[in-house]
Design an enzyme around this catalytic site. Sequence first.
Site: not given
Length: 453
Positions: A31-32, A51, A61, A63, A123, A150, A208, A223
């Site tokens: 997801t992230v 930047a 990487a 799975r 976290k 956080v 979840e 957090k």
Amino acid sequence: MYRDPVESLEPLHSRPAAIRTLRVGMIGIGTVGSGTFRVLARNRADIAARAGRSIELVIVAARNLQRAAGIVGEGVPLTADAMHVATHPDVDVVVEVAGGTGPARDWVLAAIAHGKHVVTANKALLAVHGTEIFAAAREKGVVVAYEGAVAVSIPIIKALREGLAANRIEWVAGIINGTTNFILSKMRDEGLDFAAALAQAQALGYAEADPTFDIEGIDAAHKLTLLAANAFGMPLRFADAQVEGITALQGLDVACAEQLGYRIKLLGVARRQASGVELRVQPALVPADHLMAHVKGSMNAVMVKSDAAGLTMYYGAGAGSEQTASAVIADLVDVARLDGVDASQHVPHLGVHAHATNALSVLPRAAVDTSHYLRVPVHAVGQIQAVTACLAAQKVPVRQVALAAECTGAGPQVLVLTGPVVQGALDLAVHALQARNEVAGPVVTLRVEALEG
């Protein structure tokens, strides 16, 4: 191995330092990670302008390599070996968004040992292993950045470390778990019980399949541990946090709180006291007209009370792919700006430099001093006086007493709001109440948080 290994990426040292691309290796493309890839690609020019150089994802990487290939396409090499990314000689910064505290610790420490900066949204990893990780990073002169760990889209770590750097922080309090806030919002707005609200949260993807970390308050405590360290310059003290979730919360108490002019929120609270720091997560009553009471659904909010700035509040999405990616990429931009900056000039990982860390102790539960809500089931309406007399005998200050308006078959319920009282004294008073013949069942207690400036 799918498009793996990648033995040769263009050496960073072959480019002029002033225009060298920051090359990123990512561990995890869920997801992230997928949100980070999309935002990096979509906003490439804006990110580079901020930047001072481009930021390029050069290896991932995962799975499930087939799924990963469907996300990143043909342009990014893939590997099933996370350690290969962590130690790759042509990666500047490792983004760890796979989660967990076991293998992730090994990957992060390996990346640091190889002189790489680390960005993570993990976290749990930092709350449990942060002391070791930050010490290793200081030794190697690299950065470990974790804004996304956080409050997701809320840049609260930057606010504490930089925006409020002139201040002595008095307290930090937040709704910092979107799942539990969604459940509590449903319990209040739709009159659902906890189980029904949780089922709805799971059906909509807010919770979840195993929601334990969220509903038991553990995620919020991870957090809060990071917030407290940055607010007070103290070490990470997750093991000392007092943690209570919402699994025992009843719809009756949500309704009774509303009757008294309050709403129940799962709060993480870190408060500086003369004898130490309160570090606690628990469901608590918040005045219904307070801004924090109006944080609904999966949204997050953090309030900070400091001496110079006063009371400040930060609000935003508490979950989401691109919302978390926003924080991850902001950390990457910070890393990109560090080119040529001596490590001694980096923003400290926990807000203060290591030699200035304040070894504050965490107050035990019994010493925490707050107001409280009590719901006392009694056999008859006329037994209110027996409840208040018992509390008076125990020297518990009483601010308000009422009967619950609607008990839905639960029998008469005496509602009490106390003045400030230490938890140890309140526990003794509750024990005394439970021994009274007039009391018809378990006494329910919740803290009351005014969150005043």
